[in-house]
Design a protein around this motif. Structure first.
Motif, PDB file in Angstrom:
ATOM      1  N   LYS A  16       0.835  -1.207   0.000  1.00  0.00           N
ATOM      2  CA  LYS A  16       0.000   0.000   0.000  1.00  0.00           C
ATOM      3  C   LYS A  16       0.864   1.249   0.000  1.00  0.00           C
ATOM      4  N   ALA A  17       0.307   2.320  -0.544  1.00  0.00           N
ATOM      5  CA  ALA A  17       1.005   3.603  -0.576  1.00  0.00           C
ATOM      6  C   ALA A  17       1.185   4.135   0.843  1.00  0.00           C
ATOM      7  N   GLU A  18       2.271   4.824   1.037  1.00  0.00           N
ATOM      8  CA  GLU A  18       2.600   5.384   2.340  1.00  0.00           C
ATOM      9  C   GLU A  18       2.654   6.905   2.211  1.00  0.00           C
ATOM     10  N   TYR A  19       2.079   7.583   3.168  1.00  0.00           N
ATOM     11  CA  TYR A  19       2.055   9.049   3.162  1.00  0.00           C
ATOM     12  C   TYR A  19       2.660   9.568   4.452  1.00  0.00           C
ATOM     13  N   VAL A  20       3.400  10.656   4.335  1.00  0.00           N
ATOM     14  CA  VAL A  20       4.000  11.292   5.504  1.00  0.00           C
ATOM     15  C   VAL A  20       3.435  12.700   5.606  1.00  0.00           C
ATOM     16  N   LEU A  21       2.931  13.031   6.785  1.00  0.00           N
ATOM     17  CA  LEU A  21       2.400  14.368   7.029  1.00  0.00           C
ATOM     18  C   LEU A  21       3.371  15.124   7.927  1.00  0.00           C
ATOM     19  N   LEU A  40      12.811  14.157   4.628  1.00  0.00           N
ATOM     20  CA  LEU A  40      11.655  13.274   4.500  1.00  0.00           C
ATOM     21  C   LEU A  40      11.411  12.823   3.070  1.00  0.00           C
ATOM     22  N   GLU A  41      11.686  13.675   2.094  1.00  0.00           N
ATOM     23  CA  GLU A  41      11.463  13.291   0.696  1.00  0.00           C
ATOM     24  C   GLU A  41      12.411  12.186   0.254  1.00  0.00           C
ATOM     25  N   LYS A  42      13.550  12.062   0.900  1.00  0.00           N
ATOM     26  CA  LYS A  42      14.464  10.961   0.582  1.00  0.00           C
ATOM     27  C   LYS A  42      13.853   9.628   1.006  1.00  0.00           C
ATOM     28  N   MET A  43      13.043   9.667   2.055  1.00  0.00           N
ATOM     29  CA  MET A  43      12.434   8.443   2.579  1.00  0.00           C
ATOM     30  C   MET A  43      11.078   8.156   1.941  1.00  0.00           C
ATOM     31  N   ASN A  44      10.358   9.215   1.570  1.00  0.00           N
ATOM     32  CA  ASN A  44       8.994   9.031   1.063  1.00  0.00           C
ATOM     33  C   ASN A  44       8.605  10.209   0.196  1.00  0.00           C
ATOM     34  N   LYS A  45       8.182   9.905  -1.018  1.00  0.00           N
ATOM     35  CA  LYS A  45       7.803  10.969  -1.961  1.00  0.00           C
ATOM     36  C   LYS A  45       6.406  11.517  -1.701  1.00  0.00           C
ATOM     37  N   ASN A  46       5.605  10.794  -0.953  1.00  0.00           N
ATOM     38  CA  ASN A  46       4.239  11.231  -0.658  1.00  0.00           C
ATOM     39  C   ASN A  46       4.234  12.062   0.621  1.00  0.00           C
ATOM     40  N   LEU A  47       4.735  13.264   0.517  1.00  0.00           N
ATOM     41  CA  LEU A  47       4.880  14.145   1.671  1.00  0.00           C
ATOM     42  C   LEU A  47       3.888  15.294   1.562  1.00  0.00           C
ATOM     43  N   ILE A  48       3.182  15.538   2.654  1.00  0.00           N
ATOM     44  CA  ILE A  48       2.248  16.662   2.717  1.00  0.00           C
ATOM     45  C   ILE A  48       2.654  17.539   3.892  1.00  0.00           C
ATOM     46  N   ILE A  49       2.849  18.816   3.607  1.00  0.00           N
ATOM     47  CA  ILE A  49       3.156  19.783   4.659  1.00  0.00           C
ATOM     48  C   ILE A  49       1.830  20.325   5.152  1.00  0.00           C
ATOM     49  N   LEU A  50       1.630  20.263   6.456  1.00  0.00           N
ATOM     50  CA  LEU A  50       0.314  20.541   6.997  1.00  0.00           C
ATOM     51  C   LEU A  50       0.372  21.528   8.151  1.00  0.00           C
TER      52      LEU A  50
END
Length: 76
Positions: A16-21, A40-50
């Motif tokens: 499953k896709a992984e997201y980091v907030l 964080l982008e090195k570990m996961n491309k699905n990054l949302i700044i919140l």
């Protein structure tokens, strides 16, 4: 670490896709955010700044949650 645990528990969860907030961005300077994003982008491309003060970040989270929900419906 979490990804490894998910994969050992279930192959389906591991795929499953992984997201980091990145939360509370309103409490950080632009430079601090850029540094954290670079890491964080090195570990996961699905990054949302919140930030709850910024409605754009909340919209991104809603989009991700809707995508997850629609993917689940397709899988079922």
């Amino acid at each position: 670490i979490i990804r490894n645990e998910l994969e050992s528990y279930s192959d389906v969860l591991g795929k499953k896709a992984e997201y980091v907030l990145l939360t509370k961005s309103d409490t950080k300077t632009d430079l601090e955010i850029k540094k954290q994003v670079a890491i964080l982008e090195k570990m996961n491309k699905n990054l949302i700044i919140l930030s709850l003060l910024n409605k754009e970040g909340l919209k991104d989270v809603v989009l991700v949650l809707n995508k997850i929900q629609s993917d689940k419906i397709i899988e079922d």
